[in-house]
Design an enzyme around this catalytic site. Structure first.
Site, PDB file in Angstrom:
ATOM      1  N   GLY A  71      41.705 -48.866  -4.614  1.00 13.65           N
ATOM      2  CA  GLY A  71      42.621 -49.716  -5.369  1.00 13.65           C
ATOM      3  C   GLY A  71      43.753 -50.239  -4.495  1.00 13.65           C
ATOM      4  CB  SER A  72      45.769 -48.680  -1.810  1.00 14.62           C
ATOM      5  OG  SER A  72      46.210 -47.580  -2.573  1.00 14.62           O
ATOM      6  CG  ASN A 152      50.863 -45.205 -11.453  1.00 15.22           C
ATOM      7  OD1 ASN A 152      51.488 -46.257 -11.562  1.00 15.22           O
ATOM      8  ND2 ASN A 152      51.092 -44.369 -10.465  1.00 15.22           N
ATOM      9  CD  GLN A 180      46.210 -44.900 -13.848  1.00 12.88           C
ATOM     10  OE1 GLN A 180      45.628 -44.419 -14.832  1.00 12.88           O
ATOM     11  NE2 GLN A 180      46.270 -44.268 -12.694  1.00 12.88           N
ATOM     12  CB  SER A 200      40.939 -47.563  -8.059  1.00 13.19           C
ATOM     13  OG  SER A 200      40.619 -46.401  -7.320  1.00 13.19           O
ATOM     14  N   GLY A 201      37.623 -47.043  -8.157  1.00 17.14           N
ATOM     15  CA  GLY A 201      36.522 -46.215  -8.640  1.00 17.14           C
ATOM     16  C   GLY A 201      36.940 -44.827  -9.100  1.00 17.14           C
ATOM     17  CG  HIS A 202      39.925 -42.278  -6.958  1.00 18.90           C
ATOM     18  ND1 HIS A 202      40.945 -41.417  -7.233  1.00 18.90           N
ATOM     19  CD2 HIS A 202      40.484 -43.322  -6.310  1.00 18.90           C
ATOM     20  CE1 HIS A 202      42.090 -41.914  -6.763  1.00 18.90           C
ATOM     21  NE2 HIS A 202      41.833 -43.071  -6.205  1.00 18.90           N
ATOM     22  CB  THR A 238      27.234 -51.788   6.685  1.00 20.54           C
ATOM     23  OG1 THR A 238      26.834 -52.476   7.871  1.00 20.54           O
ATOM     24  CG2 THR A 238      26.006 -51.438   5.863  1.00 20.54           C
ATOM     25  CB  CYS A 325      51.308 -41.834  -3.844  1.00 19.96           C
ATOM     26  SG  CYS A 325      49.937 -42.364  -4.853  1.00 19.96           S
TER      27      CYS A 325
END
Ligand SMILES: *Cc1c(COP(=O)(O)O)cnc(C)c1O
Length: 382
Positions: A71-72, A152, A180, A200-202, A238, A325
């Site tokens: 995401g960052s 968040n 979020q 963001s995936g996680h 890749t 963070c």
């Protein structure tokens, strides 16, 4: 018993996401750029995930979705698109909020160093920012508005969906950090006239190391990584095929029975919020009627948030102070400070963030543990 209540920091990888990734970590190891069968199968998986995400965002074309590493990265890239546009049109002003994620704030700081002026809109004491406030900050020389869908730390939902028309009319790019909000809030980039959007995936039960940026076709997206033709030649390298396949699967899963899952999560959040606010000296950092399902942020008067987290951790409970963070540093949360909390109040805050797998028992456990830990800390203080 252990309870994980830190889903705004990261989520567990779902079974479906893991299973989607596995073939591409084993027999289907082809490079999507290769023309042979292995390559074609990998490329098909990347395309399928891109299509799923595009569809769920309301994008017109799959190729408006660019995979990133997080995401960052998507946030950083979106702000770079804004400054590139600003240079081309000689607009040197950016509007954002004081409560953005550090990825956006850092990118804006970097833009300031390059001669851009940035307006940071401050929220009210409940963490809310109105559409009128944002619109009033837009100027003739504004090139970019970057605003998060939901915060968040507090869970407060911002008016990201009410700014598109105004921005489009004024020739301003609109970036929404939806890390979020995606999957919890109504998002449709075409209807809401959003130009750039980060995912963001996680944060949604896909693995770490994968994210996505939506960039409307027609918006100039500067090159981020030089090399091959991946991601339309804008971000070479890749593709992370297993993580991309997992992200596609996680997004599909997110949108199945989405309303029911979010309604259930909202109920758990309400119960948690009421329980925590029932503890003496507790006050909400947030806004009751405009909040993400899942996030509750509370300050306990006279209690050190870090000490409370430590005691909770000893009981098997994972929560967080502000954002992951920011913790580890002794800096008070920039979000709570912008809401007018004192350093002491900000330091007394704890954020619980529930996920789809949390239960009513978890919530009861969180409330009971929090109550006893707060009482213990207060008794130690004498
Ligand atoms: C977590 C988060 C990010 C950063 O995403 P990463 O994938 O961890 O880099 C950006 N914005 C918000 C609102 C977030 O919660």
């Amino acid at each position: 018993m252990s309870v994980y209540a830190d889903n705004a920091a990261t989520t567990a990888v779902s079974k479906r996401a893991l299973e989607a990734a596995l073939p591409f970590l084993t027999q289907e190891f082809g490079n999507p750029s290769s023309p042979h069968a292995w390559g074609r199968r990998a490329a098909a998986a990347v395309l399928a995930a891109r299509q799923t995400i595009a569809e769920r965002l309301g994008a017109k074309r799959a190729n408006e979705v660019y995979f990133t590493s997080c995401g960052s990265e998507a946030d950083t890239w979106a702000v770079a698109a804004g400054t590139a546009y600003g240079r081309r049109t000689d607009r040197r002003h950016i509007v954002t909020t004081a409560i953005e994620h550090h990825a956006v704030l850092g990118a804006c700081k970097n833009a300031e160093e390059q001669g851009f002026e940035v307006t940071y809109i401050r929220p009210d004491s409940s963490g809310m920012i109105t559409a009128e406030q944002v619109i009033a900050a837009l100027r003739e020389d504004t090139c970019l508005l970057s605003i998060m869908a939901a915060n968040n730390e507090t869970g407060v939902i911002l008016p990201y969906d009410k700014l598109g028309a105004e921005c489009r009319e004024k020739g301003i790019l609109l970036h929404v950090d939806a890390v979020q909000g995606f999957g919890h809030l109504p998002i449709n980039v075409a209807e809401q006239q959003i130009d750039l959007l980060s995912v963001s995936g996680h944060k949604l039960n896909a693995p770490k190391g994968i994210g996505a940026l939506y960039c409307r076709s027609g918006v100039f997206l500067p090159k981020l990584i030089f090399g091959g033709e991946q991601e339309r030649g804008r971000r070479a390298g890749t593709e992370n095929v297993p993580a991309i396949a997992a992200l596609g699967a996680a997004v599909e899963e997110l949108f199945e029975q989405n309303e029911e899952k979010n309604a259930r999560l909202s109920l758990l959040r309400d119960r948690l919020r009421e329980g925590l606010l029932g503890i003496e000296g507790a006050s909400l950092n947030g806004c009751k009627d405009r909040s993400l399902p899942g996030i509750v942020n509370v300050s306990f008067e006279g209690v050190e948030g870090e000490s409370l987290l430590l005691l909770l951790d000893m009981q098997g409970i994972a929560a967080s102070s502000g954002s992951a963070c920011a913790s580890g540093s002794s800096e008070p949360s920039h979000v709570l400070r912008a809401m007018g909390r004192t350093n002491e109040q900000a330091a007394a805050s704890v954020r619980f963030s529930l996920g789809f797998s949390n239960t009513e028992e978890d919530v009861a456990e969180l409330i009971a543990a929090c109550r006893s830990c707060v009482e213990r800390l207060r008794s130690l203080r004498g």
